[in-house]
Design an enzyme around this catalytic site. Structure first.
Site, PDB file in Angstrom:
ATOM      1  N   ILE A   1     -29.134 -24.327   5.570  1.00 34.00           N
ATOM      2  CA  ILE A   1     -30.559 -24.677   6.333  1.00 34.00           C
ATOM      3  C   ILE A   1     -31.721 -24.265   6.371  1.00 34.00           C
ATOM      4  O   ILE A   1     -32.565 -24.666   6.220  1.00 34.00           O
ATOM      5  CB  ILE A   1     -29.996 -23.899   8.130  1.00 34.00           C
ATOM      6  CG1 ILE A   1     -29.075 -24.398   8.582  1.00 34.00           C
ATOM      7  CG2 ILE A   1     -31.652 -23.322   8.690  1.00 34.00           C
ATOM      8  CD1 ILE A   1     -28.447 -23.002   9.786  1.00 34.00           C
TER       9      ILE A   1
ATOM     10  N   ARG B   1      -8.460  -3.665   6.131  1.00 29.21           N
ATOM     11  CA  ARG B   1      -8.420  -5.666   6.514  1.00 29.21           C
ATOM     12  C   ARG B   1      -8.983  -4.821   7.559  1.00 29.21           C
ATOM     13  O   ARG B   1      -9.573  -6.377   8.020  1.00 29.21           O
ATOM     14  CB  ARG B   1      -7.392  -5.977   6.593  1.00 29.21           C
ATOM     15  CG  ARG B   1      -6.287  -5.958   4.962  1.00 29.21           C
ATOM     16  CD  ARG B   1      -5.299  -7.219   5.421  1.00 29.21           C
ATOM     17  NE  ARG B   1      -4.672  -6.802   3.591  1.00 29.21           N
ATOM     18  CZ  ARG B   1      -4.012  -7.021   3.668  1.00 29.21           C
ATOM     19  NH1 ARG B   1      -2.491  -7.277   4.198  1.00 29.21           N
ATOM     20  NH2 ARG B   1      -3.589  -7.207   2.219  1.00 29.21           N
TER      21      ARG B   1
ATOM     22  N   PHE C   1      -9.664   3.994  -3.734  1.00 28.16           N
ATOM     23  CA  PHE C   1      -8.325   3.542  -3.376  1.00 28.16           C
ATOM     24  C   PHE C   1      -8.057   2.405  -4.599  1.00 28.16           C
ATOM     25  O   PHE C   1      -8.858   1.790  -4.505  1.00 28.16           O
ATOM     26  CB  PHE C   1      -7.873   2.788  -1.945  1.00 28.16           C
ATOM     27  CG  PHE C   1      -6.252   1.933  -2.263  1.00 28.16           C
ATOM     28  CD1 PHE C   1      -5.292   3.427  -1.441  1.00 28.16           C
ATOM     29  CD2 PHE C   1      -6.192   1.508  -2.373  1.00 28.16           C
ATOM     30  CE1 PHE C   1      -3.683   2.906  -0.862  1.00 28.16           C
ATOM     31  CE2 PHE C   1      -4.510   0.932  -2.413  1.00 28.16           C
ATOM     32  CZ  PHE C   1      -3.834   1.528  -1.945  1.00 28.16           C
TER      33      PHE C   1
ATOM     34  N   ASP D   1      -3.359  -2.278   5.772  1.00 27.81           N
ATOM     35  CA  ASP D   1      -3.178  -2.905   7.233  1.00 27.81           C
ATOM     36  C   ASP D   1      -4.985  -2.295   7.892  1.00 27.81           C
ATOM     37  O   ASP D   1      -5.753  -2.855   8.510  1.00 27.81           O
ATOM     38  CB  ASP D   1      -2.621  -2.779   7.377  1.00 27.81           C
ATOM     39  CG  ASP D   1      -1.249  -3.370   7.482  1.00 27.81           C
ATOM     40  OD1 ASP D   1      -1.576  -4.570   6.953  1.00 27.81           O
ATOM     41  OD2 ASP D   1       0.229  -2.782   8.067  1.00 27.81           O
TER      42      ASP D   1
ATOM     43  N   ASN E   1      -2.596  -6.795 -14.236  1.00 25.13           N
ATOM     44  CA  ASN E   1      -1.302  -7.762 -14.345  1.00 25.13           C
ATOM     45  C   ASN E   1      -1.262  -7.750 -12.807  1.00 25.13           C
ATOM     46  O   ASN E   1      -0.297  -8.259 -12.897  1.00 25.13           O
ATOM     47  CB  ASN E   1      -0.906  -7.729 -15.083  1.00 25.13           C
ATOM     48  CG  ASN E   1      -0.844  -8.204 -16.702  1.00 25.13           C
ATOM     49  OD1 ASN E   1      -1.473  -8.719 -16.469  1.00 25.13           O
ATOM     50  ND2 ASN E   1      -0.427  -7.478 -17.545  1.00 25.13           N
ATOM     51  N   ALA E   2      -1.394  -7.483 -12.279  1.00 25.55           N
ATOM     52  CA  ALA E   2      -1.454  -7.021 -10.427  1.00 25.55           C
ATOM     53  C   ALA E   2      -2.383  -7.065  -9.544  1.00 25.55           C
ATOM     54  O   ALA E   2      -3.507  -6.045  -9.845  1.00 25.55           O
ATOM     55  CB  ALA E   2      -0.643  -5.616 -10.466  1.00 25.55           C
TER      56      ALA E   2
ATOM     57  N   SER F   1      -7.965 -14.990   0.785  1.00 29.22           N
ATOM     58  CA  SER F   1      -7.042 -15.557   2.102  1.00 29.22           C
ATOM     59  C   SER F   1      -5.784 -15.877   2.141  1.00 29.22           C
ATOM     60  O   SER F   1      -4.356 -15.621   2.928  1.00 29.22           O
ATOM     61  CB  SER F   1      -8.139 -16.815   2.185  1.00 29.22           C
ATOM     62  OG  SER F   1      -9.187 -16.038   2.614  1.00 29.22           O
TER      63      SER F   1
ATOM     64  N   GLU G   1      -8.803  -6.381  -0.737  1.00 28.09           N
ATOM     65  CA  GLU G   1      -7.958  -5.791   0.163  1.00 28.09           C
ATOM     66  C   GLU G   1      -7.173  -7.224   0.496  1.00 28.09           C
ATOM     67  O   GLU G   1      -6.581  -7.366   1.324  1.00 28.09           O
ATOM     68  CB  GLU G   1      -8.938  -5.836   1.616  1.00 28.09           C
ATOM     69  CG  GLU G   1     -10.007  -4.139   1.489  1.00 28.09           C
ATOM     70  CD  GLU G   1      -9.379  -3.221   1.220  1.00 28.09           C
ATOM     71  OE1 GLU G   1     -10.078  -2.556   1.303  1.00 28.09           O
ATOM     72  OE2 GLU G   1      -8.394  -2.931   2.362  1.00 28.09           O
TER      73      GLU G   1
END
Lengths: 381, 285
Positions: A336, A242, A124, A239, A130-131, A365, A362
Site C-alpha cells: 500500500i 506461544r 530460555f 505453550d 542441531n536442535a 508455523s 517459539e
C-alpha cells in the site's frame, strides 16, 4: 450469551500501556532498530510499572495480572516496538512461568523477586546448532556430581541473550539423552559466557545471542522440577510462550494496519486518495478481518489458560494465525505504501522485517500445525 | 494529628479530537467516544498524591478522594485514580444530571462535598478540561463551597492549616498564602503526572472502593433535569477545519506578482501585520 467486549480493566490496561509505549518508546524505535541497540533507559522506566512481573503474584513483587491482561500489554508494547515486546514476553513467559509452575518454594523465593522487578532479565534456551524444532536433538549435557551439575554446550539464537541474568537451560543428562532437564543458571556462574549479538533481519533492538556453557557448575538446587522432567517443562513453557508471541505478532499487524489506513487516506494518486480505489479497500478489508480473527484466537487461548483448561492447541492456533497474519498484513502494508514502504523513512519496512520471525521462533508455523494436528487426532472420535 | 482530607475532582474526556456531537443538544455523544482521564485533572491528582506522599514520609495521615461526575463509564478513571494512589473514588452519575453545564456541575459537586465530606481541607481541580476548556468549574465550585480559591497553580506546599501556592501570571511568579479549607486549580503545565503501574491497577480492581451516587442521594428533586435546568446552553460546536490548496500562478513575473497581490494581498497584509498598498505601476511598497 458470549460477550466479546473487553471488561473495564482490560480496556484500561490497553490505554495505560499504549500511553507509555507511545510517549516513552515510540520516539526512539527507529533509532534503536537502526543501531541494533537495547534500550536500557526505557527498561528502567518500565521496571516500576511492573512490566517485568506481569503475571507474577503480588506477594513476589509482580502485578498479578490475568493472561488476557498480559496479552493486551504485549500486544500494545509490540504495536510500538516488537523488539521490546519480545523482550518482555519472553522474560514473562518462558523466562518466569516455568519457575513459578515447576519451581520449588525455595527456587521461587530465590529467583522470582529479582525477575519480577526487572533487575534480572530472563531467557530460555533450547535451540542449538542441531536442535530446534527437534527438541530431541539437544546436545548440551549436564554431568551430575556430588554437589551439583556441570553443564557443557552451546545455545544459539537466545532472545534477551545479551542482557539476561537468569537463564533456563535445556540440557540432557550426560550419557543419557533420554533424560532431559532444565537448569536455572545465573549469569555470574563461572563457565557461562555470552556470545556476540546476532546481526538479524528484524527485532534488532533485542540482543539475541549465543550462550556458551563450558564446565558451568550449578548446585543441585538449580535443577528445575524433577530429574527427567525437562521435556514436560519445555513444552509447557512453549505453550505459554506461544500465547505471548501470538500477541506480539498481533501488535505488529495492528501497527502495520493503522499506518496503512492513514497512508491510504492521505496518499493521492489520479487526483484522489488511494483509499478510494477498490484494490486498496480490498487490502484494508483483508487486513482488518485477519487481525480481528487473530485477536479472537489469542484472547481465547489466554482465556483458556486463565480458566485452567487445556490451552496447548489453542495457543498453537493463535500463534500460527497471528504470525501468518502479521507476515501477510505487513506485506500488504508495504504494498500500500509503494516505494515509500520499502524506505526506512516509514515504519512499515520495520514491521515487515519484524513480522517474519514470528513465524519461526517459539515453534515454526509448521511445528504449530504438528501440535494442532496431534491434538485433533488424539481426541476420541 | 488531624487527618488531612483532600478531594481531587477528575473528569473523563473523549480520547480523540474528532468527536461525535449531538447536534440537537449541542453535547457530545459520550457513549460513542473512548474515554480517558482529562490530562489537567491528572495533574491535579498528581498534586494531591505528591502532597499525600510528602506527608506520609513525615508520618502525617492524608486521605485522597477522587471525585468525578459523568456517565457510568467514567468509573474507569476512578479505577485509574485508585491505581495511581487515591484512597477511594466517588462517581456522581445519573441520567438526570447528564448535560449539566459548568454552573450545575459545580453545584452538584458542591452538594456532594457539603453533604459527605464537609470537613475537606483541600479541593484540587485541573485548571480546565481538554474537551471544553472553560476553566469555570474550579472557581465556581469554590464559590459553591464558600472557600477561597487560587487558579493555575504550579506548586502547593502545606504548612499547618495554610497552603502556600505558586503560579505564573504573564512573566511574573506569584506566591499566595491561603487559609484552608481552600480550592486550588492546577495549571496544565505543572505536576507532570506519573504513569500507572500495572500492579496498582490490579489492586484497584481487586479492592475497588468506588461509590456511585445518584441524583436522589444528592437530594436533587424529582423535577431536576440538568439539561433543562442549566442556565447556559451550547448553541453550536464544530471541529475547525483547515483546507490546503496548491495553486500555480503562471505567466511573466510581473503578471505573477500582480495576480499574487490581487488574490492574496489581504492575506499577506494580515500575516505581515501592515497594509500593503500597490502603486499605479504595480510596484509593491
Amino acid at each position: 450469551m458470549m460477550d466479546f467486549n473487553p471488561c473495564m480493566k482490560h480496556q484500561l490496561i490497553r490505554k495505560i500501556v499504549r500511553e507509555f509505549a507511545e510517549n516513552e518508546i515510540k520516539p526512539w524505535v527507529s533509532e534503536l532498530d537502526r543501531e541494533a541497540r537495547f534500550p536500557f533507559d526505557i527498561v528502567e522506566k518500565m521496571k516500576p510499572l511492573n512490566f517485568f512481573g506481569l503475571q507474577v503474584p503480588k506477594s513476589l513483587g509482580g502485578a498479578g495480572l490475568d493472561t488476557i491482561s498480559y496479552v493486551i500489554a504485549i500486544e500494545e508494547l509490540s504495536r510500538v516496538s516488537a523488539a521490546l515486546g519480545l523482550c518482555v514476553t519472553v522474560h514473562n513467559s518462558v523466562g518466569i512461568y516455568p519457575i513459578l509452575e515447576f519451581g520449588s518454594l525455595e527456587q521461587i523465593n530465590r529467583f522470582i523477586p529479582a525477575l519480577a522487578a526487572g533487575d534480572s532479565i530472563g531467557a530460555f534456551c533450547l535451540t542449538e546448532a542441531n536442535a530446534g524444532s527437534d527438541a530431541g536433538g539437544v546436545e548440551t549435557c549436564a554431568r551430575k556430581t556430588l554437589d551439583g551439575y556441570v553443564i557443557n554446550g552451546t545455545k544459539i539464537f537466545v532472545t534477551n541473550g545479551g542482557v539476561c541474568g537468569t537463564i533456563l537451560v535445556f540440557a540432557v543428562a550426560e550419557g543419557d539423552p533420554g533424560c532431559p532437564n532444565v537448569f536455572i543458571v545465573e549469569k555470574d556462574r563461572p563457565g557461562f559466557m555470552v556470545g556476540e549479538i546476532e546481526d538479524l533481519c528484524g527485532m534488532r533492538a533485542n540482543p539475541v545471542s549465543s550462550l556458551f556453557f563450558e564446565d558451568c557448575k550449578v548446585p543441585l538446587e538449580n535443577l528445575l522440577g524433577k530429574s527427567g522432567q525437562g521435556l514436560k517443562i519445555g513444552l509447557t513453557a512453549l505453550d505459554v510462550g506461544r500465547i505471548g508471541i501470538a500477541a506480539q505478532a498481533l501488535g505488529i499487524a495492528q501497527a502495520a494496519f493503522e499506518d496503512s489506513v492513514s497512508y491510504a487516506k492521505e496518499r493521492q494518486q489520479f487526483n484522489k486518495p488511494i483509499s478510494r480505489f477498490q484494490t486498496i479497500q480490498n487490502y484494508l478489508a483483508d487486513m482488518a478481518t485477519q487481525i480481528d480473527a487473530s485477536r479472537l484466537l489469542v484472547y481465547r487461548a489466554a482465556a483458556c489458560k486463565d480458566r485452567g483448561t487445556p490451552f496447548s492447541a489453542e495457543a498453537s492456533m493463535a500463534k500460527l494465525h497471528c504470525s501468518e497474519t502479521a507476515r501477510k498484513v505487513t506485506d500488504m502494508a508495504v504494498q500500500i505504501h509503494g516505494g515509500y514502504g520499502y524506505s526506512k523513512e516509514y515504519d512499515v519496512e520495520r514491521y515487515f522485517r519484524d513480522a517474519k520471525v514470528t513465524q519461526i521462533y517459539e515453534g515454526t508455523s509448521e511445528v504449530q500445525k504438528m501440535v494442532i494436528a496431534r491434538s485433533i487426532l488424539t481426541q476420541p472420535s | 494529628m488531624k487527618m488531612l482530607k483532600i478531594i481531587v475532582c477528575l473528569k473523563q474526556v473523549p480520547m480523540v479530537s474528532e468527536l461525535p456531537w449531538n447536534s440537537k443538544t449541542g453535547t457530545l455523544k459520550r457513549e460513542l467516544a473512548q474515554g480517558m482521564m482529562d490530562p489537567c485533572s491528572r495533574r491535579a491528582l498528581e498534586a494531591g498524591l505528591q502532597i499525600k506522599e510528602s506527608r506520609d514520609r513525615k508520618g502525617m495521615e492524608t486521605h485522597v478522594t477522587a471525585l468525578s461526575m459523568g456517565p457510568a463509564m467514567a468509573e474507569e478513571i476512578l479505577h485509574q485514580a485508585k491505581a495511581l494512589g487515591a484512597d477511594r473514588g466517588v462517581l456522581l452519575s445519573d441520567r438526570r444530571m447528564a448535560g449539566a453545564d459548568t454552573f450545575l456541575t459545580s453545584l452538584i459537586l458542591g452538594k456532594y462535598i457539603k453533604k459527605e465530606i464537609p470537613d475537606a481541607d483541600l479541593v484540587i481541580c485541573g485548571s480546565q478540561t481538554s474537551d471544553s476548556e472553560t476553566a469555570q468549574v474550579g472557581p465556581q465550585l469554590a464559590g459553591e463551597l464558600s472557600i477561597p480559591a487560587i487558579g493555575y497553580a504550579i506548586d502547593i506546599q502545606l504548612q499547618g492549616q495554610k497552603a502556600r501556592v505558586r503560579r505564573y501570571v504573564d512573566d511574573f511568579q506569584e506566591t499566595f498564602e491561603m487559609d484552608l479549607p481552600g480550592l486550588v486549580t492546577i495549571d496544565q503545565g505543572a505536576y507532570t503526572p506519573r504513569y500507572t503501574a500495572l500492579g496498582g491497577l490490579q489492586d484497584a480492581f481487586d479492592e475497588p472502593d468506588i461509590s456511585m451516587v445518584d441524583a436522589h442521594m444528592l437530594g436533587l428533586g424529582h423535577d431536576f433535569n440538568a439539561l433543562k435546568d442549566s442556565p447556559t446552553r451550547i448553541i453550536d460546536v464544530y471541529s475547525p477545519t483547515t483546507q490546503k490548496e496548491n495553486k500555480v500562478l503562471k505567466g511573466a513575473v510581473k503578471n505573477v506578482v500582480d495576480q499574487l497581490f490581487e488574490e492574496y494581498g489581504k492575506v499577506i497584509s494580515h500575516a505581515m501585520g501592515k497594509d500593503l498598498k500597490t502603486h499605479d505601476h504595480g510596484e509593491v511598497i
